[in-house]
Enzyme design. Structure first.
Site, short mmCIF file in Angstrom:
data_model
loop_
_atom_site.label_atom_id
_atom_site.label_comp_id
_atom_site.label_asym_id
_atom_site.label_seq_id
_atom_site.Cartn_x
_atom_site.Cartn_y
_atom_site.Cartn_z
N GLY A 172 2.05 -2.55 15.62
CA GLY A 172 1.16 -1.89 14.66
C GLY A 172 -0.12 -2.60 14.22
N HIS A 181 12.84 -4.06 4.56
CA HIS A 181 11.74 -3.10 4.92
C HIS A 181 12.01 -2.08 6.00
CE1 HIS A 181 7.20 -2.38 4.92
NE2 HIS A 181 7.85 -1.90 6.19
N ALA A 220 -0.98 17.36 4.88
CA ALA A 220 -0.86 18.72 4.44
C ALA A 220 -0.32 19.74 5.07
CB ALA A 220 -2.33 18.98 4.04
N ASN A 254 -5.39 24.15 9.86
CA ASN A 254 -4.81 23.34 8.70
C ASN A 254 -5.36 21.90 8.60
OD1 ASN A 254 -3.49 22.75 6.41
ND2 ASN A 254 -1.47 22.58 7.53
N THR A 255 -5.96 21.56 7.59
CA THR A 255 -6.26 20.25 7.06
C THR A 255 -5.93 19.95 5.74
OG1 THR A 255 -8.06 18.64 7.43
CG2 THR A 255 -8.76 20.76 6.63
N HIS A 293 0.77 -1.08 -0.03
CA HIS A 293 -0.14 -0.05 -0.03
C HIS A 293 1.00 1.33 -0.02
CE1 HIS A 293 0.61 0.96 4.33
NE2 HIS A 293 0.75 -0.35 4.50
N ARG A 353 -2.67 19.13 17.47
CA ARG A 353 -1.47 18.27 16.72
C ARG A 353 -0.92 19.52 16.11
NH1 ARG A 353 -4.12 14.74 12.62
NH2 ARG A 353 -4.06 16.48 11.42
N LYS A 375 -6.88 6.05 -3.37
CA LYS A 375 -6.15 6.28 -1.94
C LYS A 375 -5.57 5.16 -1.79
CE LYS A 375 -6.79 8.56 2.19
NZ LYS A 375 -6.69 9.97 2.40
#
Length: 611
Positions: free
Chosen positions: A185, A131, A426, A555-556, A11, A525, A36
């Site tokens: 994870g 990896h 972003a 900001n997004t 992915h 954040r 996506k």
């Protein structure tokens, strides 16, 4: 030496280009294909890297792939053998794919590269990293540190799920690993699945949902699912999970432990899901903190670098920084698999060819992670005209003034400037901006612009020179990867009405003078904005500060739910017309929604799969 790094076929495929050790370009394939988490071979990303550097395919000296397929195949076989006969149906589905495609991945990659130039001897140029080595290289070599410990955490690579490495100068050595199926994870992803969100996409939602719940289940997780040692190393009780051999993340024992089946996606989120999110977030933070303390005790390192998907958990990162375990912390902004492309290229340069490190400029070597495509002004205007947009072209000072005034007037702004960001955040190049003082801003942007769940948090982009006045942050956070508390002087007591709010309705309580970016636990954040890496964005926030006294904007990412962040001016205009944004600023062009042809309004958001 010109080195092309690639990540693909799981992915978030991507390509990255470094020339003589300098990071020149990097981009994710999803931005071009508009799919996506696109896992396909990164044709568009490779072509962008070549075009940006004005190179032909024959000019590339080395192509580095981010992992070793044979080791992954070995893990697949050994895992199924260890769990047999359980999981035979999954094994039966997986093996034909591996035999047909992945087992011969080297040959397939060579054939693929020949589509760029059939006359190049790609076989002599292709190398494979591992990896977690790719993750570690992406974390250390661009960092501002000459020496550091490196912690990588994700779902799984070939075998490793968590690893410790040491970097010094242009060298990097892997020291310790935790192996599959024991994975922090994958534990987090199991709860992502169980709370009704999509694995490898919805982990952000679980982290965002956590502050709305209480960690009532944390002890249950610790007693049954994971055994954590003092140094942070851990083992999972695999009898509760199906990810090793099955087709789902969890099983009936997991269901029984937490009182029922997984939530159906798109059904209402209840207190149960909030508490489960709070619980797994709490346990994750405990593991990460113990790992950090253990690494400090073992290595004595002053600096810590982070990469891997778990390193995108900005709440856990904030805990490491707040505790002061290390003097400094640096996190690769493209911490997930996309960043593996960059890491593989850096492995080839530093470890295979013993290349020297290029001195970092302004903190690190990522150039603010503005490494993607840019569009010159004439091209922007031609593309907008072709799309039917109505726009004005302004001088920079007038453009900044008008945009700042719109933000002060609580309007939503699409902001498209310069080179696109590399990584999932972003950062003021492909952003949607808002007024942080507007109590309605978070709900409005979520529901009318992003078309996503109302509880999803937004980030404050703050002038770096003012960050200490607004947030309890010990260092810069240029990549929006650290959560920190809002300074007390800006916090507000909750009214009786707000204290009575329950569930995700708590998002509507006004907790600070910047309510649009203040989470329900009084944290944020944070992105620190620097004049050196993004002068126009810095100038915009400075102009907003002059008007409001607040050196912060919401900001997004510039996209709707399920869509990759916009890449081209056409993407931005389409998103602008489909959403409740009031203003679009692309290069020196400014577009008012009221001036656009209503016939161009597009309900394209329905064409994207839900995230």
């Amino acid at each position: 030496m010109r080195i092309l790094g690639l990540s693909a076929l799981y992915h978030d495929s991507a390509a990255a280009l470094i020339i003589d050790g300098r990071i020149v370009a990097a981009a994710q394939e999803e931005r071009f294909t508009r799919k996506k988490h696109d896992a396909s071979l990164p044709t568009h990303s490779i072509q962008f890297c070549l075009d940006h550097a004005k190179l032909s395919p024959a000019d590339i000296d080395v192509v580095a792939f981010y992992e070793k397929p044979f080791l992954k195949f070995e893990r697949l076989l050994e895992t199924y053998a260890a769990f047999a006969p359980r999981g035979f149906s999954s094994f039966r589905r997986a093996i034909p794919v591996w035999v047909k495609e992945k087992l011969f991945q080297k040959d397939n990659l060579i054939k693929y590269l020949k589509t760029f130039d059939p006359n190049v001897d790609w076989a002599s140029k292709l190398i494979f990293s591992e990896h977690h080595l790719s993750h570690a290289a992406s974390a250390f070599f661009p960092s501002p540190f000459d020496e550091a410990a490196i912690l990588t955490m994700d779902g799984v690579g070939e075998w490793a799920t968590t690893s410790l490495a040491h970097g010094a100068g242009n060298s990097l050595t892997m020291q310790k690993e935790i192996h599959f199926p024991h994975s922090l994870g994958l534990l987090y992803s199991a709860f992502t699945y169980y709370t009704g969100f999509r694995v490898n996409s919805g982990e952000y939602k679980v982290m965002g949902l956590a502050p709305y719940g209480r960690p009532h289940h944390a002890q249950t997780i610790l007693d049954n699912l994971i055994d954590i040692k003092d140094d942070g190393t851990f083992r999972l009780d695999l009898s509760y999970f199906d990810y090793a051999t099955g087709l789902t993340m969890t099983n009936h024992r997991f269901d029984a432990l937490f009182g029922g089946p997984p939530r159906d996606p798109e059904t209402a989120i209840g207190q149960r899901e909030m508490d489960l999110a709070a619980s797994i977030q709490s346990v994750t933070e405990e593991v990460v903190l113990r790992l950090a303390r253990g690494i400090k005790k073992e290595t004595g390192a002053n600096n810590l670098c982070l990469a891997g998907g778990v390193a995108l958990n900005c709440v856990a990162n904030g805990k490491i920084q707040a505790e002061g375990i290390f003097e400094r912390l640096w996190i690769q902004p493209a911490a997930g698999d996309a960043g593996g492309a960059l890491g593989a290229a850096l492995v080839a340069h530093h470890l295979h060819h013993e290349g020297e490190r290029t001195p970092a400029t302004h903190g690190d070597s990522m150039a603010g992670t503005y490494l993607g495509p840019a569009f010159d002004q004439d091209d922007i205007e031609q593309r907008l005209a072709t799309a039917g947009a109505v726009f004005e072209r302004l001088e920079e000072s007038a453009l900044i003034e008008r945009t700042a005034a719109a933000l002060a007037d609580k309007k939503g702004v699409g902001w498209f400037q310069g080179r696109m960001e590399f990584g999932p955040r972003a950062l003021g190049a492909r952003s949607i901006l808002g007024n942080p003082t507007d109590p309605e801003s978070q709900r409005t942007l979520n529901l009318k612009v992003k078309f996503r769940e109302s509880f999803r948090p937004f980030a404050p982009a703050v002038l770096s020179e003012d960050v200490g006045d607004w947030f309890e942050l010990k260092d810069d956070s240029p990549y929006m990867l650290i959560v920190a508390p809002v300074e007390n002087e800006h916090c507000l007591p909750l009214s009786r009405q707000d204290l009575e709010r329950r569930g995700t309705d708590r998002v509507n309580a006004q907790r600070s003078t910047i309510p649009a970016v203040t989470h329900v636990d009084y944290s944020a954040r944070v992105q620190t904005v620097h004049k050196e890496t993004n002068p126009r964005f810095h100038a915009l926030i400075s102009a907003f500060k002059e008007k409001t006294g607040v050196p912060i904007v919401v900001n997004t990412s510039f996209n709707v739910r399920g869509e990759p962040i916009v890449c081209s001016p056409e993407d931005a205009f389409r998103c602008f017309m489909a959403t409740g944004l009031d203003l679009l600023v692309i290069g020196d062009c400014i577009l008012e929604k009221a001036n656009q042809d209503i016939e161009l309004k597009d309900d394209y958001a329905d064409s994207f799969a839900l995230d």
